[in-house]
Design an enzyme around this catalytic site. Structure first.
Site, PDB file in Angstrom:
ATOM      1  N   TYR A 181       1.081  -1.297  -0.181  1.00  0.00           N
ATOM      2  CA  TYR A 181      -0.072   0.046  -0.059  1.00  0.00           C
ATOM      3  C   TYR A 181       0.908   1.065  -0.046  1.00  0.00           C
ATOM      4  CZ  TYR A 181      -3.989   2.651   1.269  1.00  0.00           C
ATOM      5  OH  TYR A 181      -4.939   3.913   1.436  1.00  0.00           O
ATOM      6  N   LYS A 209      -1.149  -1.034  -4.158  1.00  0.00           N
ATOM      7  CA  LYS A 209      -2.114  -0.204  -4.219  1.00  0.00           C
ATOM      8  C   LYS A 209      -1.450   1.110  -4.419  1.00  0.00           C
ATOM      9  CE  LYS A 209      -6.137   1.897  -1.951  1.00  0.00           C
ATOM     10  NZ  LYS A 209      -7.065   1.907  -0.270  1.00  0.00           N
TER      11      LYS A 209
END
Length: 356
Positions: A181, A209
């Site tokens: 992330y 992400k």
């Protein structure tokens, strides 16, 4: 930080699994290692292409986690064509959940995903490598977890080499594949394309992400040359469409709680090369996403879901405050042209209406 609130032990009875809406996305494999493939996105452990939804945590009038509402939402998202779900992301207000609540949320969503044959990602890890390793190890005890969504270390701001060492240690010991992330405006840690490629080449790291707050030269560089078996998922909802146009594999989108089928349709339009449809949908959904993020996430999303009767309250936990009525009303206005009512989502009425 966790609270001492205990979660409710009761979960709603099993909902009958409805047929999942047609989608070009295949369910992700939960293998912990990957093998190279010709398209660089069909390797073992790589999350499915398409829209993955980081679910909110609904609360009841007493402030407890409403597991029945969570389960209903999960089924709705998958029935509308979502490729997978994410538990314990920022959208879930994870920092305010007790350990017992986190466990209940994960087990509820893992059960739904097993029933529906869909992959579940779970947020795990922090800026302490040893603690992150322990959190990831716990995921191996939950059947149905396909991958972990793991933050770039925040606050301590290690060097790029330190970030690589952190993920090397985690990937070597995790029972599930890792999706990094990368959200520098929360972590304070910018990573260039070369560093992300180095991370993407680690065994056990299967995606990122990507939520850098925009599209710049580093974005173009990264998407121009990806490691085999390394998927890029849009993490800034506003930039979902342009990232798909540049070759991203999908998105992890809080906005897709609403108009889920439209976001799925957008991903399908880019994949099919239907540029006219993709651009039209992309602009409309960017406006909706902007409205849903007009106040801190997930306050507006929760306000809209409550207005639709899909969650028992719009409550959030401090330090968040509920969204103002103006923000919710504007999101509802934009949503009116994009999404059918909940009855249609759940299959008791005709399918998605045509977008105007």
């Amino acid at each position: 930080m966790t609270s001492d609130r205990a979660t409710s032990d009761s979960a709603a009875g099993d909902r009958a699994a409805s047929d999942r809406a047609a989608s070009d996305s295949a369910a992700g494999d939960s293998a912990s290692s990957r093998t190279a493939s010709s398209d660089g996105a069909a390797s073992a452990g790589v999350p499915a292409r398409g829209v993955h939804i980081p679910l909110i945590t609904p609360f009841d009038a007493a402030g407890e986690v409403a597991l029945d509402a969570l389960e209903a939402l999960a089924h709705d998202m998958l029935s509308a064509g979502a490729a997978g779900l994410v538990a314990l992301g920022t959208t879930a207000e994870v920092a305010t959940l007790s350990a017992a609540e986190k466990d209940a949320v994960v087990r509820t969503l893992a059960r739904v995903c097993r029933e529906r044959g869909a992959p579940l990602m779970v947020g795990a890890g922090n800026n302490d490598t040893a603690a992150s390793r322990d959190a990831l190890a716990a995921l191996g005890k939950v059947p149905g977890v396909a991958a972990a969504l793991t933050l770039v270390p925040y606050f301590t701001r290690p060097s790029a080499a330190g970030v690589v060492a952190h993920f090397t240690e985690l990937a070597a010991n995790s029972p599930v594949p890792l999706v990094i992330y990368h959200i520098p405006y929360r972590t304070g840690q910018e990573l260039g394309a070369d560093t992300l490629r180095t991370l993407g080449a680690l065994p056990g790291v299967v995606g990122v992400k990507y939520a850098t707050g925009g599209i710049d030269a580093a974005t173009v560089d990264l998407l121009g040359e990806l490691p085999d078996g390394f998927a890029v998922f849009a993490g800034d909802d506003l930039f979902f469409s342009p990232l798909l146009a540049m070759g991203a594999h999908g998105g992890i989108l809080a906005s897709a709680h609403l108009a889920t089928g439209r976001y799925v349709e957008l991903a399908g339009a880019w994949a099919a090369g239907d540029l006219t449809r993709a651009r039209h949908l992309g602009h409309r959904l960017a406006a909706l996403s902007a409205a849903l993020f007009a106040e801190p996430n997930p306050t507006v999303v929760k306000g809209v879901l409550h207005a639709q009767g899909r969650i028992p309250t719009a409550s959030v936990r401090l330090p968040l405050l509920p969204a103002g009525p103006g923000a919710v009303d504007e999101a509802l206005r934009l949503l009116a042209g994009e999404e059918p009512g909940p009855a249609e989502v759940r299959g008791s009425a005709p399918g998605l209406t045509a977008a105007s």
